[in-house]
Design an enzyme around this catalytic site. Structure first.
Site, PDB file in Angstrom:
ATOM      1  N   GLY A  47       0.775  -1.187   0.180  1.00  0.00           N
ATOM      2  CA  GLY A  47       0.211   0.042   0.057  1.00  0.00           C
ATOM      3  C   GLY A  47       0.827   1.276  -0.056  1.00  0.00           C
ATOM      4  O   GLY A  47       1.554   1.380  -0.886  1.00  0.00           O
ATOM      5  N   PHE A  48       1.029   1.870   1.029  1.00  0.00           N
ATOM      6  CA  PHE A  48       1.485   3.419   1.023  1.00  0.00           C
ATOM      7  C   PHE A  48       1.235   4.242   0.088  1.00  0.00           C
ATOM      8  O   PHE A  48       2.009   4.976  -0.506  1.00  0.00           O
ATOM      9  CB  PHE A  48       3.105   2.933   1.070  1.00  0.00           C
ATOM     10  CG  PHE A  48       3.580   2.199   2.192  1.00  0.00           C
ATOM     11  CD1 PHE A  48       3.631   2.539   3.545  1.00  0.00           C
ATOM     12  CD2 PHE A  48       4.031   0.593   1.783  1.00  0.00           C
ATOM     13  CE1 PHE A  48       4.327   1.537   4.793  1.00  0.00           C
ATOM     14  CE2 PHE A  48       4.235  -0.058   3.053  1.00  0.00           C
ATOM     15  CZ  PHE A  48       4.480   0.304   4.357  1.00  0.00           C
ATOM     16  N   HIS A  49      -0.119   4.465  -0.125  1.00  0.00           N
ATOM     17  CA  HIS A  49      -0.715   5.550  -0.975  1.00  0.00           C
ATOM     18  C   HIS A  49      -2.139   5.739  -0.693  1.00  0.00           C
ATOM     19  O   HIS A  49      -2.781   5.202   0.308  1.00  0.00           O
ATOM     20  CB  HIS A  49      -0.446   4.815  -2.349  1.00  0.00           C
ATOM     21  CG  HIS A  49      -1.084   3.799  -2.774  1.00  0.00           C
ATOM     22  ND1 HIS A  49      -0.731   2.503  -2.625  1.00  0.00           N
ATOM     23  CD2 HIS A  49      -2.361   3.598  -3.171  1.00  0.00           C
ATOM     24  CE1 HIS A  49      -1.477   1.747  -3.029  1.00  0.00           C
ATOM     25  NE2 HIS A  49      -2.660   2.140  -3.517  1.00  0.00           N
ATOM     26  N   ALA A  50      -2.436   6.650  -1.370  1.00  0.00           N
ATOM     27  CA  ALA A  50      -3.865   7.337  -1.380  1.00  0.00           C
ATOM     28  C   ALA A  50      -4.347   7.404  -2.902  1.00  0.00           C
ATOM     29  O   ALA A  50      -3.350   7.348  -3.609  1.00  0.00           O
ATOM     30  CB  ALA A  50      -4.276   8.422  -0.519  1.00  0.00           C
ATOM     31  N   HIS A  95      -3.601   4.410   2.844  1.00  0.00           N
ATOM     32  CA  HIS A  95      -3.944   2.893   3.596  1.00  0.00           C
ATOM     33  C   HIS A  95      -2.314   2.146   3.275  1.00  0.00           C
ATOM     34  O   HIS A  95      -1.695   2.456   2.358  1.00  0.00           O
ATOM     35  CB  HIS A  95      -4.958   2.385   2.527  1.00  0.00           C
ATOM     36  CG  HIS A  95      -5.008   2.309   1.315  1.00  0.00           C
ATOM     37  ND1 HIS A  95      -5.106   3.306   0.216  1.00  0.00           N
ATOM     38  CD2 HIS A  95      -4.615   1.386   0.322  1.00  0.00           C
ATOM     39  CE1 HIS A  95      -5.177   3.018  -0.819  1.00  0.00           C
ATOM     40  NE2 HIS A  95      -4.599   1.749  -0.817  1.00  0.00           N
TER      41      HIS A  95
END
Length: 136
Positions: A47-50, A95
């Site tokens: 993840g580590f993004h929006a 997230h």
């Protein structure tokens, strides 16, 4: 659409179990993209993004994992460990998925096709985007 943890109806008998997800019913959008993650490692988060526009629904079809949702002010960790649990993740939510069990299969249903320019991959940029929206 708000972020929320939904327990889907599970239809079970001696033959097994069935869970149904229909567009605009159990899921509040039309699904345009489906993908899943597997062969995941418990020591490697994803993840580590929006997303600027895209909305998603997360399901852990097998095994278990944790999902962190961050709106720029509040962070909530959800434990996903049943195939009839669905976590709705609206756009502009950072997230991260982590703590995967050995046999985890993580399914994502999305309301948009893939567009790289929809991703916010830098956390500081994400915080700036959220702050700018609150000031509008």
């Amino acid at each position: 659409m708000n972020n929320c943890f939904v327990e889907l109806k599970d239809i079970s008998d001696e033959r097994g179990s069935l869970v149904v997800i229909e567009n605009l019913k159990e899921i509040p959008f039309e699904v345009k993209r489906v993908y899943y993650l597997y062969n995941l490692r418990d020591d490697k988060a994803r993840g580590f993004h929006a997303h600027k526009i895209l909305n998603q629904a997360f399901l852990c079809l097998n095994g278990s994992c944790k999902v962190l949702l961050d709106d720029g002010e509040n962070q909530t960790i959800y434990e996903m460990n049943a195939p009839n649990q669905m976590l709705l993740c609206k756009n502009k939510i950072w997230h991260k998925m982590f703590d995967f069990s050995d046999n985890c299969i993580f399914l994502v249903l999305a309301d948009q096709e893939y567009h790289e320019d929809d991703y916010i991959r830098n956390y500081q940029d994400f915080l700036g985007t959220v702050k700018d929206e609150k000031n509008d």
